[in-house]
Design a protein around this motif. Structure first.
Motif, PDB file in Angstrom:
ATOM      1  N   ARG A   1       0.840  -1.203   0.000  1.00  0.00           N
ATOM      2  CA  ARG A   1       0.000   0.000   0.000  1.00  0.00           C
ATOM      3  C   ARG A   1       0.874   1.251   0.000  1.00  0.00           C
ATOM      4  O   ARG A   1       1.883   1.307   0.720  1.00  0.00           O
ATOM      5  N   ALA A   2       0.481   2.237  -0.801  1.00  0.00           N
ATOM      6  CA  ALA A   2       1.084   3.571  -0.679  1.00  0.00           C
ATOM      7  C   ALA A   2       0.020   4.446  -0.023  1.00  0.00           C
ATOM      8  O   ALA A   2      -1.103   4.563  -0.538  1.00  0.00           O
ATOM      9  N   VAL A   3       0.361   5.026   1.115  1.00  0.00           N
ATOM     10  CA  VAL A   3      -0.622   5.810   1.880  1.00  0.00           C
ATOM     11  C   VAL A   3      -0.356   7.285   1.616  1.00  0.00           C
ATOM     12  O   VAL A   3       0.648   7.848   2.076  1.00  0.00           O
ATOM     13  N   ASN A   4      -1.257   7.898   0.869  1.00  0.00           N
ATOM     14  CA  ASN A   4      -1.082   9.278   0.418  1.00  0.00           C
ATOM     15  C   ASN A   4      -1.393  10.265   1.547  1.00  0.00           C
ATOM     16  O   ASN A   4      -2.528  10.341   2.014  1.00  0.00           O
ATOM     17  N   LEU A   5      -0.389  11.016   1.961  1.00  0.00           N
ATOM     18  CA  LEU A   5      -0.628  11.998   3.035  1.00  0.00           C
ATOM     19  C   LEU A   5      -1.371  13.227   2.521  1.00  0.00           C
ATOM     20  O   LEU A   5      -2.001  13.950   3.282  1.00  0.00           O
ATOM     21  N   LYS A   6      -1.273  13.477   1.218  1.00  0.00           N
ATOM     22  CA  LYS A   6      -1.822  14.731   0.677  1.00  0.00           C
ATOM     23  C   LYS A   6      -3.354  14.759   0.688  1.00  0.00           C
ATOM     24  O   LYS A   6      -3.956  15.807   0.483  1.00  0.00           O
ATOM     25  N   SER A   7      -3.977  13.612   0.923  1.00  0.00           N
ATOM     26  CA  SER A   7      -5.449  13.628   1.015  1.00  0.00           C
ATOM     27  C   SER A   7      -5.912  14.040   2.419  1.00  0.00           C
ATOM     28  O   SER A   7      -7.109  14.160   2.666  1.00  0.00           O
ATOM     29  N   ILE A   8      -4.973  14.246   3.322  1.00  0.00           N
ATOM     30  CA  ILE A   8      -5.343  14.665   4.689  1.00  0.00           C
ATOM     31  C   ILE A   8      -5.277  16.190   4.774  1.00  0.00           C
ATOM     32  O   ILE A   8      -4.239  16.783   4.470  1.00  0.00           O
ATOM     33  N   PRO A   9      -6.371  16.835   5.187  1.00  0.00           N
ATOM     34  CA  PRO A   9      -6.346  18.308   5.217  1.00  0.00           C
ATOM     35  C   PRO A   9      -5.477  18.862   6.346  1.00  0.00           C
ATOM     36  O   PRO A   9      -5.183  18.173   7.314  1.00  0.00           O
ATOM     37  N   ARG A  10      -5.121  20.116   6.192  1.00  0.00           N
ATOM     38  CA  ARG A  10      -4.449  20.936   7.212  1.00  0.00           C
ATOM     39  C   ARG A  10      -3.051  20.466   7.611  1.00  0.00           C
ATOM     40  O   ARG A  10      -2.554  20.793   8.676  1.00  0.00           O
ATOM     41  N   LEU A  11      -2.393  19.705   6.751  1.00  0.00           N
ATOM     42  CA  LEU A  11      -1.016  19.313   7.086  1.00  0.00           C
ATOM     43  C   LEU A  11       0.021  20.202   6.400  1.00  0.00           C
ATOM     44  O   LEU A  11       1.212  19.995   6.540  1.00  0.00           O
ATOM     45  N   ALA A  12      -0.475  21.181   5.632  1.00  0.00           N
ATOM     46  CA  ALA A  12       0.471  22.004   4.858  1.00  0.00           C
ATOM     47  C   ALA A  12       0.492  23.451   5.347  1.00  0.00           C
ATOM     48  O   ALA A  12       0.688  24.373   4.572  1.00  0.00           O
ATOM     49  N   THR A  13       0.307  23.639   6.657  1.00  0.00           N
ATOM     50  CA  THR A  13       0.245  25.026   7.142  1.00  0.00           C
ATOM     51  C   THR A  13       1.497  25.406   7.943  1.00  0.00           C
ATOM     52  O   THR A  13       2.076  24.583   8.648  1.00  0.00           O
ATOM     53  N   ILE A  14       1.860  26.674   7.802  1.00  0.00           N
ATOM     54  CA  ILE A  14       2.914  27.261   8.632  1.00  0.00           C
ATOM     55  C   ILE A  14       2.204  28.224   9.562  1.00  0.00           C
ATOM     56  O   ILE A  14       1.467  29.099   9.102  1.00  0.00           O
ATOM     57  N   GLY A  15       2.389  28.075  10.867  1.00  0.00           N
ATOM     58  CA  GLY A  15       1.664  28.953  11.792  1.00  0.00           C
ATOM     59  C   GLY A  15       2.564  29.478  12.893  1.00  0.00           C
ATOM     60  O   GLY A  15       3.357  28.731  13.481  1.00  0.00           O
ATOM     61  N   GLU A  16       2.437  30.782  13.187  1.00  0.00           N
ATOM     62  CA  GLU A  16       3.165  31.334  14.338  1.00  0.00           C
ATOM     63  C   GLU A  16       2.361  31.028  15.589  1.00  0.00           C
ATOM     64  O   GLU A  16       1.135  31.193  15.615  1.00  0.00           O
ATOM     65  N   THR A  17       3.025  30.560  16.633  1.00  0.00           N
ATOM     66  CA  THR A  17       2.364  30.255  17.904  1.00  0.00           C
ATOM     67  C   THR A  17       3.048  31.102  18.989  1.00  0.00           C
ATOM     68  O   THR A  17       4.123  31.648  18.751  1.00  0.00           O
ATOM     69  N   PRO A  18       2.443  31.183  20.191  1.00  0.00           N
ATOM     70  CA  PRO A  18       3.122  31.945  21.247  1.00  0.00           C
ATOM     71  C   PRO A  18       4.516  31.390  21.535  1.00  0.00           C
ATOM     72  O   PRO A  18       5.431  32.110  21.922  1.00  0.00           O
ATOM     73  N   GLU A  19       4.679  30.081  21.344  1.00  0.00           N
ATOM     74  CA  GLU A  19       5.990  29.463  21.644  1.00  0.00           C
ATOM     75  C   GLU A  19       6.989  29.620  20.514  1.00  0.00           C
ATOM     76  O   GLU A  19       8.185  29.489  20.712  1.00  0.00           O
ATOM     77  N   GLY A  20       6.506  29.834  19.282  1.00  0.00           N
ATOM     78  CA  GLY A  20       7.439  29.896  18.156  1.00  0.00           C
ATOM     79  C   GLY A  20       6.740  29.710  16.831  1.00  0.00           C
ATOM     80  O   GLY A  20       5.822  30.454  16.492  1.00  0.00           O
ATOM     81  N   LEU A  21       7.131  28.653  16.104  1.00  0.00           N
ATOM     82  CA  LEU A  21       6.574  28.440  14.763  1.00  0.00           C
ATOM     83  C   LEU A  21       6.267  26.958  14.570  1.00  0.00           C
ATOM     84  O   LEU A  21       7.019  26.099  15.035  1.00  0.00           O
ATOM     85  N   SER A  22       5.164  26.698  13.868  1.00  0.00           N
ATOM     86  CA  SER A  22       4.802  25.310  13.590  1.00  0.00           C
ATOM     87  C   SER A  22       4.818  25.083  12.084  1.00  0.00           C
ATOM     88  O   SER A  22       4.292  25.890  11.314  1.00  0.00           O
ATOM     89  N   LEU A  23       5.446  23.971  11.667  1.00  0.00           N
ATOM     90  CA  LEU A  23       5.483  23.612  10.240  1.00  0.00           C
ATOM     91  C   LEU A  23       4.780  22.274  10.071  1.00  0.00           C
ATOM     92  O   LEU A  23       5.240  21.255  10.611  1.00  0.00           O
ATOM     93  N   GLY A  24       3.690  22.246   9.308  1.00  0.00           N
ATOM     94  CA  GLY A  24       3.012  20.982   9.038  1.00  0.00           C
ATOM     95  C   GLY A  24       3.887  20.090   8.174  1.00  0.00           C
ATOM     96  O   GLY A  24       4.719  20.577   7.395  1.00  0.00           O
ATOM     97  N   ALA A  25       3.669  18.774   8.275  1.00  0.00           N
ATOM     98  CA  ALA A  25       4.519  17.812   7.548  1.00  0.00           C
ATOM     99  C   ALA A  25       4.471  18.024   6.039  1.00  0.00           C
ATOM    100  O   ALA A  25       5.431  17.735   5.337  1.00  0.00           O
ATOM    101  N   LEU A  26       3.335  18.537   5.540  1.00  0.00           N
ATOM    102  CA  LEU A  26       3.202  18.668   4.088  1.00  0.00           C
ATOM    103  C   LEU A  26       3.569  20.051   3.542  1.00  0.00           C
ATOM    104  O   LEU A  26       3.369  20.325   2.366  1.00  0.00           O
ATOM    105  N   VAL A  27       4.083  20.903   4.397  1.00  0.00           N
ATOM    106  CA  VAL A  27       4.573  22.209   3.891  1.00  0.00           C
ATOM    107  C   VAL A  27       5.681  21.919   2.884  1.00  0.00           C
ATOM    108  O   VAL A  27       6.572  21.099   3.137  1.00  0.00           O
TER     109      VAL A  27
END
Ligand SMILES: Cc1cc2nc3c(=O)[nH]c(=O)nc-3n(C[C@H](O)[C@H](O)[C@H](O)COP(=O)(O)OP(=O)(O)OC[C@H]3O[C@@H](n4cnc5c(N)ncnc54)[C@H](O)[C@@H]3O)c2cc1C
Length: 330
Positions: free
Chosen positions: A48-74
Motif C-alpha cells: 500500500r502507498a498511503v497518500n498523506l496529501k489527502s489529509i487536510p491541514r497538514l500544509a500550514t505554517i503557523g506562528e504560535t506563542p511558543e514559536g513556529l509550527s510547520l506541518g509535515a506537508l509544507v
C-alpha cells in the motif's frame, strides 16, 4: 514498478491504521521525490502507498506563542520563501532553498525531507543487498566511498543527505509524531540514531508512526543563523558537507551557539563539543580554527573520502565567520 494499492486517508488516524505494524507492507507518500524513485527501482515494494496529501491541514505554517509550527506537508519552496522563517530562522529557509531543483522543492515536503532514506549508491542499487537492506555487508566499507560518512560511521557508512534536519536541530526543533499509541512530542534530534546504536534507516519512527508537525521554539534575541552547503555540482546536488549555525550574540560575545552538519555522518551531526567551545567567547581566530578542528576531531574516513575532513573543517570556519561578520540582527 510493482503494483500497490493507492490509499487516500482523510485523517492521520486513518493513515496510521493503513500503515499498519509491518514496515514493509505500506509506505507513506508525501511529495514522492524520494519514494517514487525507490518504488521504480524496486528498492521498496510495499502493498500500500498511503497518500498523506489527502489529509487536510497538514500544509500550514503557523506562528504560535511558543514559536513556529510547520506541518509535515509544507513544501520546501514554502519554507524557503516564508517571511517569518527568512527573518527569524534564516538557516531553515536557506537549507530548504538548497535542496535539489525548483521542481523538487515545489513537490518535496518537510516531512519527506526529514524521513527520506539514505542516498548511498549501494542501498539505491537493487542488486546490492547491503546491511541497510538486511544483508550482511556494507559495500561502501571496502568499495566506492567518496560520498560516505567521515564521522559516526560503522557498521554502515552512508552519509545523511538531509539539508533541513541540521538547520532545524540547530534551532532545537521538536516534532509531533502520531502513531497507534497516540501522539508524542520529542526533540527532532532524538529521532536519528547512529547505525552503531541501532541498525536504523537514520530516522527512527515506530511502525505506523507519522511525523505530523515540526515545532520551532522562538529564537533568543540577538540570534543570527545560516546554512552553508558544499556540493560537487554547481546546479542541484546533495551536500558533500553542509553546516547549520545558530549563534546568539550579547555585547559582542557569543551567548549561545548551535552547530549541526549534513553530509558527513549517517545522521545529522550535532557538534556538541564545538558548541561548548563557542560559549561566552568572542568569535575570532584562532578560536575559529580550534572549533573547526573540534567538529572533525573523531573523523574516520574510508578509502575515498579523506577530502571531506578538510572540506568540513573549512566550511565550519567560513560559516562561523560569515555569521560573525553579519551586521544585521533580526
Ligand atoms: C534529483 C534529486 C535531488 C535531490 N536533492 C536533494 C537535496 O539536495 N537535499 C535533500 O535534502 N534532498 C534531496 N532530494 C531528496 C528528496 O527529494 C527531498 O528530500 C524531498 O524533500 C523529499 O520529500 P517528499 O515529500 O518528496 O518525500 P517522499 O518521497 O514522499 O517521502 C520520503 C520518505 O519519507 C517518508 N515520509 C514522507 N513524509 C513522511 C511523514 N510525514 N512522516 C513519516 N514518514 C514520511 C516516505 O514514506 C518516504 O519513505 C533530492 C531528490 C532527487 C530526486
Amino acid at each position: 514498478m510493482k503494483q500497490f494499492v493507492f490509499c487516500n486517508p482523510t485523517s492521520l488516524a486513518e493513515a496510521v491504521d493503513l500503515l499498519g505494524t509491518e514496515p514493509a507492507e505500506a509506505e507513506l507518500l508525501a511529495g514522492g521525490m524520494d519514494l517514487l524513485g525507490r518504488l521504480k527501482k524496486r528498492i521498496d515494494t510495499p502493498k500500500r502507498a498511503v497518500n498523506l496529501k489527502s489529509i487536510p491541514r497538514l500544509a500550514t505554517i503557523g506562528e504560535t506563542p511558543e514559536g513556529l509550527s510547520l506541518g509535515a506537508l509544507v513544501t520546501l519552496t514554502d519554507v524557503a520563501e516564508n517571511p517569518v522563517l527568512l527573518v527569524k530562522y534564516r538557516a531553515v529557509a536557506e537549507a530548504a532553498k538548497s535542496v535539489g531543483s525548483m521542481q523538487i522543492r515545489n513537490a518535496g515536503t518537510v516531512g519527506g525531507n526529514l524521513c527520506q532514506r539514505p542516498r548511498c549508491w549501494y542501498f539505491r542499487h537493487r542488486n546490492y543487498v547491503c546491511l541497510q537492506k538486511k544483508g550482511t555487508t556494507c559495500f561502501a566499507e571496502a568499495g566506492e566511498s567518496r560520498y560516505h560518512a567521515i564521522l559516526g560511521g560503522g557498521p554502515r557508512y552512508f552519509a545523511d543527505p538531509l539539508d533541513l534536519a541540521p538547520a532545524l536541530i540547530a534551532f532545537d526543533a521538536a516534532v509531533r509524531v502520531v502513531g497507534l499509541k497516540g501522539e508524542r512530542i520529542v526533540p527532532l534530534e532524538s529521532l536519528y540514531w547512529l547505525p552503531s546504536s541501532k541498525l536504523s534507516m537514520g530516522l527512527i519512527l515506530e511502525p505506523g508512526e507519522i511525523l505530523a508537525e515540526v515545532r520551532l521554539p522562538a529564537p533568543r534575541s540577538g540570534t543570527r543563523s545560516t546554512y552553508v552547503k558544499f556540493k560537487e555540482k554547481p546546479s542541484f546536488d546533495f551536500s558533500l558537507a553542509g553546516v547549520a549555525a545558530v549563534l546568539s550574540f550579547e555585547g559582542g560575545k557569543l551567548a549561545h551557539a548551535r552547530l549541526a552538519l549534513s553530509g558527513v555522518a549517517p545522521v545529522p551531526w550535532h557538534a556538541i563539543e564545538a558548541e561548548k567551545a563557542l560559549s561566552g567567547v568572542k568569535l575570532e581566530e584562532p578560536l575559529g580554527r580550534q572549533v573547526a578542528d573540534l567538529v572533525v576531531k573523531d573523523n574516520a574516513p574510508l578509502a575515498d573520502n579523506n577530502y571531506k575532513v578538510a572540506l568540513t573543517r573549512t566550511l565550519v570556519r567560513r560559516t562561523l565567520f560569515s555569521l560573525a561578520l553579519t551586521r544585521t540582527t533580526p
